[in-house]
Design an enzyme around this catalytic site. Structure first.
Site, PDB file in Angstrom:
ATOM      1  N   LYS B  76       0.928  -0.809   0.112  1.00 42.84           N
ATOM      2  CA  LYS B  76       0.306  -0.281   0.213  1.00 42.84           C
ATOM      3  C   LYS B  76       0.733   1.197  -0.294  1.00 42.84           C
ATOM      4  CE  LYS B  76      -4.544   1.954   2.690  1.00 42.84           C
ATOM      5  NZ  LYS B  76      -4.919   1.603   4.022  1.00 42.84           N
ATOM      6  N   SER B 151     -10.129   2.280   2.804  1.00 41.07           N
ATOM      7  CA  SER B 151      -9.023   2.332   1.772  1.00 41.07           C
ATOM      8  C   SER B 151      -7.907   1.941   1.351  1.00 41.07           C
ATOM      9  CB  SER B 151      -8.178   3.688   2.668  1.00 41.07           C
ATOM     10  OG  SER B 151      -7.177   2.678   3.767  1.00 41.07           O
ATOM     11  N   SER B 175      -9.835  -0.560   6.739  1.00 43.65           N
ATOM     12  CA  SER B 175      -9.482  -0.776   5.245  1.00 43.65           C
ATOM     13  C   SER B 175      -8.943  -1.536   4.679  1.00 43.65           C
ATOM     14  CB  SER B 175      -8.637   0.238   5.541  1.00 43.65           C
ATOM     15  OG  SER B 175      -9.466   1.610   5.849  1.00 43.65           O
TER      16      SER B 175
END
Lengths: 114, 488, 480
Positions: B76, B151, B175
């Site tokens: 990420k 996210s 997330s």
């Protein structure tokens, strides 16, 4: 298999218990505190959306929490300390290579008036 | 080669069936060919990845390889990577190339894993759909008109689209688990403090936690083995050594008591999704677990509590983005105030600014007690609900999300509706517990996930349950259509 | 109207740790800009603070030094504001649960009287960087080397009533923290910085007047001047029937005035809340007791002991106990010569005087305590007179060796041989007929004055080496 009694979590759109409606000038004050410029034409919409969020959040006011210790850390853990040792070396060149404006090793900002 | 688990790839590398360079090249080629559709990567490492793969091949040849040596991973774009842009999905950090690695990245490097690139995400991890990314939303490989979740949407989409065998994510309110559910993969949010937060761009410090995202629970265990452990440079990191999360994967579920929070099965839950979860629970029962109805009576306060604490912490965590030392700086600031206010106006997106304002408000004089302090008190009540459940059961199970992935744009104009998407995942972060989502069915051609919630530091048990469930089901083996493109 | 001055001081004390409070950067003063600013100090994304154990230890030492309650569970908070020298946009400080609670300590005033001054609290926090306002094309330069240096902010009660008391308080505080070794106390380098809260009220009144805060005053002298100036300013306003405005003012040492800091008048809302990146610091009894056991004797205790043990005056005890080095030096001199009062006198007058003239610190003193003690011993055993001793001290200062070496090498031993002295006395009397006549005609009181002439002549004849007491006795016998 057990049968679960349905209980609504989502159906309601958070009834307003106590409206802490935020005014536009208050949003402007908060934005100044947060150092975020808001385009004047946008202030109304920003205020409306934040009001909606605050209305949702205002449900908290209905709960009596008088005897409850606030919880800052989910594990209620306590600090482990670091030994007083110098472990960092000078990396100014690497750090300042990604800086927007530097001169003579200093970060530059528009003139600060005291 | 690309549709294999980490465990299978590791075996292939060790056996010399293919090299890490070949493996890495194959994923890089797929990213180049296919990611135009999914938009799951913000940055691709390319040469750096191949160099790391070559070094991994040497370790394998020398017999000094570990389980993850040579395995390509996607990270990420919230984890700082030395020499590789770390944008956090924001214009504010669009030009930010950190001169250091996050602890999590160092650990994977130590173990010889290869970084393929950095995945798309909601700006500063604030969002449940990936749509707040400065780089545009990633797409759900099951339905490119739907969101991948957020996210960590880019990581979930990349794994689901077979552009990386596994990835890392972060989870502040769901997330990891929500995009894992939406994309049909397995994602684990560990106990708060289990994985170091150093070098992970902060959203809400007391809630943020990094974790693995992969096809299987077993792969998550492999990744967590590298990630977990005490980091003296993160004061909130738990002072306990890592453990071998693979060790207990095969344990029997006989006698396991699973609590079903009745609040998680109410009206808000999409009926078809609910049916999938009921079916999955029957599988767990068949594996020997006992299901027990429990209650989390303060569940209705989860969203308001979270939406005070997270924005409050975020509002000050994001004060450092001021255009002085790194990152975006507005053009020609007329004075210091102009530098600050325009840099932050132009560098942050709408949702981030909104949360900063809400958080600033919640902490400001006259409101602190009514908002922040109150939320911290209710947070204790929410945690206590879980502790009361764990007096009766070993873990909790329920849906990860109220329904399957929703269409792009469906909720972008209604922040509160977007916040409601995280109804089942937020409480886990408030209580600091580990939570996992495993694929548990399909609704309208899109995957749904079952959430398992464990006790503090009970990751091994969650992985065990997930693994046994995956041995008995094939949801985690389903793949979106149109992925079987062999790229030269 | 008679006004009473009410002063409270906030002192920011830099702690003498090797590394910063939340990072492993060095804290050395005066390094090239930004060479001691690590990723943590620069608030790079993802960086986290970890608390330095030594800073906690030093704070607890201070707390025990003022008899304060130690916060068993102290919490760090974020104090939020934007300023270029504050990289995170918040300062990590302590708000609701400081590490040191209420305490007090004794200060001594010029007239030797003492007062007890209350300490409200002391808390740990991080220092900010520095803004350099020299012109960089109309811009300000930021140096973050100082950012993250550990500070102990010590807040006094409004117990001080004058500039002199404020300075006495600061000196006592300086003495305490340097005794404890928790700070170098170097005001010129900003190790100890002072904010002054000052208000006036009609004499006899119990209510506090409106106060002004004067920021960042960095020497004892400037504190005194800033306070005197601010008292005059406020008194002028009140005498004219005006109102003092509650505000922050800056002391300008060049102009010797305070002026309003208008730029900071924008209402600050610091939005304090518990720092989620740090966990509460829990301090147990064992830790406190271990520190307590290792505390040195503190200035107040030492002062009282000097009075009791050595019979020193309160004034002398105060001067000598001011720094640990000086107190140790004095005690070594006293032990070497066996007479604390003379030792106290020599250390204060000759030694401190010479150090002052040479602009040397005690640590740089060329005369060791044992040397000085040896010199005083020679006065006490009548080997030399006090006057000769000053010559010997000069020679010692120049590095000519011990008192005995110098006395021997220069032949300075006092003449105490009564035969030799008697012949010198006789010689002087014989050569001073007029003075003898005058002396004999005088009354006893006047004689005491006149005898000095004869003593002086004998000393001159003996090149200063005659034993003055014996000379006096001989003269008394012979001048009849």
């Amino acid at each position: 298999m057990i049968t679960l009694r349905p209980r609504c979590l989502l159906g309601q759109r958070f009834p307003v218990q106590k409206t802490m409606a935020i005014e536009q000038d208050e949003i402007e004050k908060i934005a100044a505190l947060a150092r975020i410029r808001i385009e004047p034409a946008q202030v109304g919409q920003v205020t409306r959306r934040i009001t909606e969020i605050l209305r949702m959040v205002d449900q908290l006011q209905a709960v009596d929490t008088s005897d409850i210790e606030p919880m800052a850390n989910p594990l209620d853990a306590t600090a482990l300390l670091r030994a007083d040792e110098v472990t960092e070396v000078n990396r100014r060149e690497a750090f300042q290579a990604i800086a927007p404006a530097v001169e003579n090793g200093l970060y530059l900002v528009p003139k600060v008036i005291e | 080669m690309y549709d294999k688990t980490v465990a299978q790839l590791s075996a292939g590398l060790q056996a010399g069936q293919f090299s890490s360079v070949e493996l890495t090249r194959s994923f890089l080629a797929r990213i180049a060919a296919l990611d135009g559709v999914y938009n799951s990567f913000i940055s691709v490492a390319g040469e750096q990845a191949l160099a790391a793969a070559a070094a991994a091949d040497e370790r394998i040849a020398a017999g000094t390889a570990g389980p993850l040596t040579g395995i390509p991973l996607a990270h990420k774009d919230i984890f700082c990577t030395d020499g590789l842009r770390t944008s956090c999905g924001s214009r504010m950090l669009d030009n930010f190339v950190p001169p250091y690695d996050a602890t999590l990245i160092s650990r994977f490097k130590r173990d010889g894993a290869v970084t393929l690139g950095k995945t798309n995400m909601d700006e500063f991890a604030m969002g449940s759909s990936n749509e707040s990314s400065y780089y545009g939303a990633a797409r759900n490989p099951w339905d490119t008109g739907a969101v991948p979740g957020g996210s960590s949407g880019g990581s979930a989409a990349a794994v689901a689209a077979l552009l990386a065998p596994a990835a890392t994510g972060t989870d502040t309110g769901g997330s990891i688990r929500q995009p894992a559910a939406f994309c049909g993969i397995t994602g684990l949010k560990p106990t708060y403090g289990r994985v170091s937060r150093l070098g992970m761009v902060a959203f809400a410090s007391s809630l943020d936690q990094a974790g693995p995202m992969a096809h299987t629970a077993e792969d998550c265990a492999w990744l967590l083995n590298s990630m977990a452990g005490h980091d003296p440079r993160d004061a909130t990191s738990a002072p306990r050594a890592g453990e071998d999360y693979r060790a207990g994967l095969e344990d029997s579920l006989k006698g396991l008591r699973i609590g079903l929070p009745r609040e998680y099965f109410g009206d808000g839950l999409d009926a078809a999704t609910g049916a999938c979860i009921q079916q999955a629970l029957r599988e767990l029962e068949a594996l020997g677990a006992t299901l027990v109805e429990v209650s989390l009576p303060h569940s209705h306060l989860t969203i308001p509590t979270y939406y005070v604490i997270a924005p409050a912490e975020a509002s000050t965590n994001l004060s450092r983005y001021d255009g002085v030392r790194y990152g975006y700086r507005c053009d020609n600031p007329s004075d210091l105030l102009d530098l600050y206010t325009r840099t932050r106006e132009e560098g942050f997106g709408e949702e981030v600014k909104r949360r900063i304002l809400v958080g600033t408000y919640a902490l400001s004089a006259g409101y602190y007690d009514a908002y922040y302090k109150k939320a911290q008190q209710i947070r204790r009540l929410i945690k206590q609900d879980f502790m009361d459940c764990f007096a009766q059961v070993d873990l909790l199970a329920g849906p990860t999300t109220p329904g399957p992935a929703f269409p792009l744009g469906a909720k972008t104009d209604d922040p509160v509706a977007m916040y409601l998407e995280d109804i089942y995942t937020l409480a886990v972060n408030l209580a600091g517990l580990p939570g996992m989502s495993v694929p548990a069915g399909m609704v309208e051609g899109k995957p749904v996930g079952m959430q398992l919630i464990g006790q503090h530091f009970g990751e091994a048990r969650l992985l065990n349950v997930g693994h046994r469930f995956q041995q008995a089901t094939d949801w985690h083996l389903r793949r979106p259509a149109n992925l079987a493109v062999e790229v030269a | 109207m008679q006004w009473e001055t009410v002063i409270g001081l906030e002192v920011h004390l830099q702690l003498a740790t090797r590394s910063k409070i939340f990072s492993g950067s060095p804290t050395t003063f005066g390094a090239e800009p930004n060479t001691q600013a690590s990723a943590v100090d620069l608030a790079m994304p993802g960086m986290l603070p970890v608390l330095n154990a030594e800073a906690v230890r030093y704070a607890v030492m201070f707390g025990l030094g003022i008899g304060a309650e130690i916060g068993r569970r102290s919490v760090f908070d974020r104090k939020n504001y934007f300023y270029p020298d504050l990289p995170k946009g918040y300062q990590i400080s302590q708000f609701e649960a400081p590490i040191v609670g209420r305490g007090s300590f004794e200060i001594q005033l010029e007239d030797g009287s003492t007062r007890s001054i209350g300490i409200t609290r002391a808390h740990l926090e991080e220092d900010a960087g520095k803004s350099l306002h020299e012109d960089f094309h109309g811009q300000t330069g930021i140096d973050l080397n100082r950012a993250g240096t550990p500070l102990l902010e010590i807040v006094s009660e409004p117990d001080l009533r004058s500039a002199a008391e404020a300075v006495a308080y600061l000196k006592a505080l300086h003495s305490l923290v340097t005794y404890l070794g928790i700070s170098d106390g170097n005001m010129a380098e900003g190790s100890m910085r002072c904010d002054i809260n000052l208000s006036l009220r009609p004499a006899g009144s119990d209510t506090l007047g409106t106060r002004a805060e004067i920021k960042n005053v960095n020497s004892f002298r400037f504190v005194e001047k800033a306070i005197r100036h601010e008292i005059d300013r406020q008194a002028d306003i009140l005498e004219d029937g005006g109102q003092v405005v509650q505000e922050t003012r800056l002391y300008d040492a060049d102009l010797d005035e305070t002026r309003s800091m208008r730029s900071k008048e924008v209402a600050n809302d610091y939005r304090y809340f518990p720092e989620p990146d740090l966990l509460p610091v829990v301090i147990d009894e064992a830790f406190i007791e271990e520190i307590r056991a290792g505390l040195p004797e503190l200035p107040v205790e030492k002062r009282h002991r000097f009075i009791a043990q050595y019979g020193l005056s309160a004034y002398d005890a105060n001067v000598l106990a001011d720094s640990r080095d000086l107190a140790d030096y004095f005690e070594a001199v006293a032990a070497a010569c066996g007479d604390a009062k003379i030792a106290a006198n020599w250390v204060q007058v000759e030694l401190l005087g010479q150090l002052n003239r040479s602009e040397l610190a005690l640590a740089e003193c060329p005369v060791a305590a044992t040397q000085l003690g040896g010199l005083i011993a020679r006065i006490l055993d009548d080997s030399i007179s006090g006057k000769i001793a000053k010559q010997v001290f000069e020679a010692m200062w120049q590095g000519e060796g011990s008192a005995d070496d110098i006395i021997a090498a220069r032949g300075l031993r006092q003449v105490s041989d009564s035969g030799a002295l008697e012949s010198m006395v006789d010689q002087v009397i014989a050569a001073s007929a007029a003075q003898v006549e005058q002396y004999l005609a005088a009354d006893p009181d006047r004689r005491k004055k006149l005898v000095g002439f004869f003593v002086g002549q004998v000393m001159k004849l003996s090149k200063g080496q005659a034993n003055p007491q014996m000379v006096n006795e001989l003269l008394a016998k012979k001048l009849v």
